[in-house]
Design an enzyme around this catalytic site. Sequence first.
Site, PDB file in Angstrom:
ATOM      1  N   GLY A 190      82.085   4.902  31.138  1.00  0.00           N
ATOM      2  CA  GLY A 190      83.152   4.911  30.123  1.00  0.00           C
ATOM      3  C   GLY A 190      83.478   3.535  29.583  1.00  0.00           C
ATOM      4  N   ASP A 231      71.996  10.673  33.929  1.00  0.00           N
ATOM      5  CA  ASP A 231      73.424  10.357  33.846  1.00  0.00           C
ATOM      6  C   ASP A 231      74.234  11.587  34.287  1.00  0.00           C
ATOM      7  OD1 ASP A 231      75.640   8.830  33.129  1.00  0.00           O
ATOM      8  OD2 ASP A 231      75.564   9.422  31.017  1.00  0.00           O
ATOM      9  N   HIS A 232      75.153  11.405  35.205  1.00  0.00           N
ATOM     10  CA  HIS A 232      76.026  12.495  35.668  1.00  0.00           C
ATOM     11  C   HIS A 232      75.269  13.737  36.153  1.00  0.00           C
ATOM     12  CE1 HIS A 232      79.728  10.482  34.561  1.00  0.00           C
ATOM     13  NE2 HIS A 232      79.145  10.118  33.441  1.00  0.00           N
TER      14      HIS A 232
HETATM   15  P1  13P Z   1      81.452   5.884  26.870  1.00  0.00           P
HETATM   16  O1  13P Z   1      81.936   7.227  26.429  1.00  0.00           O
HETATM   17  O2  13P Z   1      82.566   4.915  27.013  1.00  0.00           O
HETATM   18  O3  13P Z   1      80.369   5.338  25.983  1.00  0.00           O
HETATM   19  O4  13P Z   1      80.811   6.061  28.329  1.00  0.00           O
HETATM   20  C1  13P Z   1      79.506   6.525  28.507  1.00  0.00           C
HETATM   21  C2  13P Z   1      79.199   6.864  29.919  1.00  0.00           C
HETATM   22  O5  13P Z   1      79.886   6.525  30.863  1.00  0.00           O
HETATM   23  C3  13P Z   1      77.968   7.635  30.153  1.00  0.00           C
HETATM   24  O6  13P Z   1      77.824   7.972  31.498  1.00  0.00           O
HETATM   25  O1  G3H Z   2      79.094  10.618  30.334  1.00  0.00           O
HETATM   26  C1  G3H Z   2      78.959  11.219  29.284  1.00  0.00           C
HETATM   27  C2  G3H Z   2      77.975  10.760  28.273  1.00  0.00           C
HETATM   28  O2  G3H Z   2      78.652  10.112  27.237  1.00  0.00           O
HETATM   29  C3  G3H Z   2      77.074  11.875  27.803  1.00  0.00           C
HETATM   30  O3  G3H Z   2      77.712  12.814  27.034  1.00  0.00           O
HETATM   31  O4  G3H Z   2      76.865  15.060  27.810  1.00  0.00           O
HETATM   32  O5  G3H Z   2      77.781  14.746  25.484  1.00  0.00           O
HETATM   33  O6  G3H Z   2      75.574  13.772  26.128  1.00  0.00           O
HETATM   34  P1  G3H Z   2      76.953  14.187  26.599  1.00  0.00           P
HETATM   35 ZN    ZN Z   3      79.667   8.371  32.474  1.00  0.00          ZN
END
Ligand code: 13P
Ligand code: G3H
Ligand code: ZN
Length: 330
Positions: A233, A93-94
């Site tokens: 999100g 993720d990201h």
């Molecule tokens: P939320 O903060 O809305 O749960 O989004 C999570 C997200 O986009 C993780 O990449």
């Molecule tokens: O996109 C963000 C996710 O909610 C992950 O958040 O880096 O605090 O684990 P985190």
């Molecule tokens: Zn995200």
Amino acid sequence: MTSYKDLGLVNTKEMFAKAVKGGYAIPAYNFNNMEQLQAIIQACVETKSPVILQVSKGARDYANLNLLRNMAKGAGEYAKELGYEIPIVLHLDHGDSFETCKECIDNGFSSVMIDGSHFPYDENVALTKKVVEYAHAHGVTVEGELGVLAGIEDDVVAEHSTYTQPEEVVDFVSKTGVDSLAISIGTSHGANKFKPEQCTRNEDGVLIPPPLRFDILEEIEKELPGFPIVLHGSSSVPQEYVKIINENGGKLKDSVGIPEEQLRKASKSAVCKINIDSDGRLAMTALIRKTMNDNPGEFDPRKYLGPARKALKEMYMHKNINVLGSANQA
Ligand code: 13P
Ligand code: G3H
Ligand code: ZN
């Protein structure tokens, strides 16, 4: 070098094709620990839903990449033991750089996100293309992003969102070769997605957010027919959990999420992956706070993590069945 195939995982290719065709979205749930992972797997097996297990940079720092990779392997075996095999993706993720994406690919991830959305357009294209070339050579699928979400994204805090520009999407997808595209249409990360002044309030004082920009989503779909779209999100920030947290010593103020009906509507479109992290945090925190408050003499972590895990599982089942429509699609 570990291939995701050796871990019993799949990439997103077939999963997304089926989801776009079938008018539902795959849940992408973040996990950082065993209880979250157990809840996700139990819920997805019971609802017969495919699932994307998401690992953020924060999760990697917290839990260790090696451990997380082996937890994902164990998740597949656990699902089988529970009686039903579901397709499982392990997704970064990201991802913030080529090196991070490469490290995850080399460690058995079947899908990565390269988030270049905060870079100038040409830099985003070049970075994403570089990741796609490496990932595709290893059978791994890639999510790119165009447009910036408000809130905290990839350690970058954006005051305001920048909606995805539909006129850029064809160029971006064809130049980079990404398998899916995250877009910005009004969602944002965290439990305070909108400022109170952007919302109205109902009779109970609960904030009602402005609607997502479905007009932009429709334009993007016209530009890229049948192409997999991702929404980040997308937590709904259930007010019942916010209430439990605040009744048990918490101090969450003006929390607001994306209403479930809007996510249901998005799931029926080309949106085929919906990211949910904050709702899991809220459910878990609510039950831990309440259980600790109700049982002050208790000090066995299983006594408060157990109820938290149960609440998480119920929440994920609800999302699969009633919001994303992914139940019975595995
Ligand atoms: P939320 O903060 O809305 O749960 O989004 C999570 C997200 O986009 C993780 O990449
Ligand atoms: O996109 C963000 C996710 O909610 C992950 O958040 O880096 O605090 O684990 P985190
Ligand atoms: Zn995200």
